[in-house]
Design a protein around this motif. Structure first.
Motif, short mmCIF file in Angstrom:
data_model
loop_
_atom_site.label_atom_id
_atom_site.label_comp_id
_atom_site.label_asym_id
_atom_site.label_seq_id
_atom_site.Cartn_x
_atom_site.Cartn_y
_atom_site.Cartn_z
N LYS A 142 32.08 11.16 76.33
CA LYS A 142 33.53 11.33 76.42
C LYS A 142 33.87 12.67 77.08
CE LYS A 142 34.63 8.53 72.35
NZ LYS A 142 35.19 8.54 70.97
N GLU A 144 35.91 14.66 80.38
CA GLU A 144 37.04 14.53 81.27
C GLU A 144 36.93 15.55 82.39
OE1 GLU A 144 40.46 15.11 78.86
OE2 GLU A 144 40.21 13.22 77.75
N THR A 220 33.24 18.65 84.90
CA THR A 220 33.79 17.97 83.73
C THR A 220 33.78 18.92 82.53
OG1 THR A 220 31.63 17.06 83.11
CG2 THR A 220 33.03 15.73 84.55
#
Length: 393
Positions: A142, A144, A220
């Motif tokens: 997970k 981003e 990220t």
């Protein structure tokens, strides 16, 4: 407790079924020996037997249960006796989980540890994988895009440079690492920077944890938990820790690679008319190290893009002895890398040029860093550009 079946023992021991070899050992004996060797490897790495305690790594807890089962069986001990050079089968201090949980059968033991055996079919048994491992893998996935990655890009560039120059090292992990702000790890082939460690809190079973802010070199970011990162690092056999700059050779009296053993740290302030310089003149400094005359070095600054094609003022000089100048310069640049000034100018021929060694750092913090280099406490600090000061890490 009733005697477990062969399948239950294999489930509990977490040993993968292997093809029968041409040795005199039976398939069952090979499975037992392979499982025991994993426990021996743990003992070699940590110089102790595994313990089944709630705050321990899940694999250590599995090894502890495995060892307890092996100790309970005369058949197993007879197979392993010649391999037990560490005396693990006779160590009474090892936690015997079975003795403390007489009412639990083997499947309940695994359930209490939150572990479920994974079987691909009725005959092929794979290594057990914990629900915790699955959760860590999901949390790691997970990630981003990092909206302000440009703020960190230079950090990753500097890390690679430092490793190539020997200022830092990339070392394999021998045990579960401590996690602190400012550290770098290599996880699944990507460099991870621990940009922030949140306030600690208590998980179930009384385990301390914290929420991290991690930036990766592929642009990220992740907000995974500290314990999850530790688990992810132990799950990755190729994971590595990037060390802090090594101070030892910095103050080594032995001259190496032709480098002299003394030098001067100089701090310059530009007289450039560029808007960004004029607006922040007292905050923008060039930091360098030389073994010669500073005046001679800057005599032609107005024609040198290194000095922003302008005259400069010397606002600081710090003489150091018994140092390695090259390592000192790389160390200083590494400390202030988060505040590096990214600017492009044209040289006298109109060619674009990106000057180095210019930083948005107050002079007082540069002086503070130099004092900490002198007393060798600098590795306990890092520069925080949001606070414009050195902070303890």
């Amino acid at each position: 407790m009733t005697e477990p079946t062969n399948k239950e023992l294999l489930d509990l021991l977490g040993v993968e079924v292997v093809k029968k070899s041409n040795s005199s050992q039976t398939l069952r004996e090979e499975q037992i020996i392979n499982g025991f060797k994993e426990i021996q490897k743990f003992h070699e790495e940590f110089n102790r037997a595994p313990e089944n305690l709630e705050d321990r790594d899940i694999f250590e807890r599995l090894y502890a249960i495995r060892l307890s089962v092996l100790k309970e069986s005369e058949e197993f001990k007879s197979v392993l006796r010649t391999f037990d050079y560490q005396g693990l089968l006779d160590v009474k201090a090892v936690k015997n989980y079975v003795e403390n949980n007489q009412e639990l059968d083997d499947s309940e033991l695994l359930a209490k540890l939150n572990i479920s055996p994974e079987v691909s079919n009725l005959t092929l048994l794979r290594h057990v994988r914990s629900n915790e491992d699955r959760r860590v893998a999901e949390e790691f996935a997970k990630r981003e895009p990092c909206s302000d990655f440009e703020k960190y890009r230079n950090l990753f560039d500097n890390i690679q440079r430092d490793i190539k120059k020997g200022i830092r090292e990339s070392v394999s992990l021998k045990k579960t690492p401590e996690i602190n702000q400012g550290q770098f790890f290599v996880l699944n082939g990507q460099t991870a920077y621990i940009a922030d460690v949140g306030e600690p809190f208590i998980q179930e079973y009384g385990i301390r944890d914290a929420r991290l802010y991690i930036v990766f070199d592929n642009g990220t970011e992740s907000r995974m938990l500290l314990r999850s990162l530790q688990r992810a690092l132990t799950m990755d056999e190729t994971a590595r820790l990037v060390t802090n700059p090594i101070l030892g050779p910095l103050f080594d009296n032995l001259v190496k690679d032709g480098d002299e053993s003394s030098g001067t740290i100089y701090v310059l302030r530009s007289k450039s008319k560029l808007p960004i310089i004029e607006e922040n003149r007292e905050l923008i400094h060039k930091i360098g190290v030389t073994g010669g005359s500073i005046q001679k070095r800057i005599s032609n600054s107005r024609n040198d893009p290194t000095y922003l094609m302008a005259e400069v003022n010397i606002v600081g000089e710090f003489k150091l002895y018994s140092i390695n100048r090259t390592k000192l310069e790389h160390l200083i640049q590494s400390i202030f890398a988060p505040a590096k000034l990214n600017i492009k100018i044209k040289d006298r021929f109109g060619r674009p040029y990106s000057p180095q060694e210019w930083f948005l750092v107050p002079l007082i913090e540069i002086e503070s860093a130099i004092e900490k280099i002198k007393d060798r406490t600098i590795l306990n600090f890092q520069y925080d550009p949001s606070k414009a000061k050195l902070v303890e890490c």
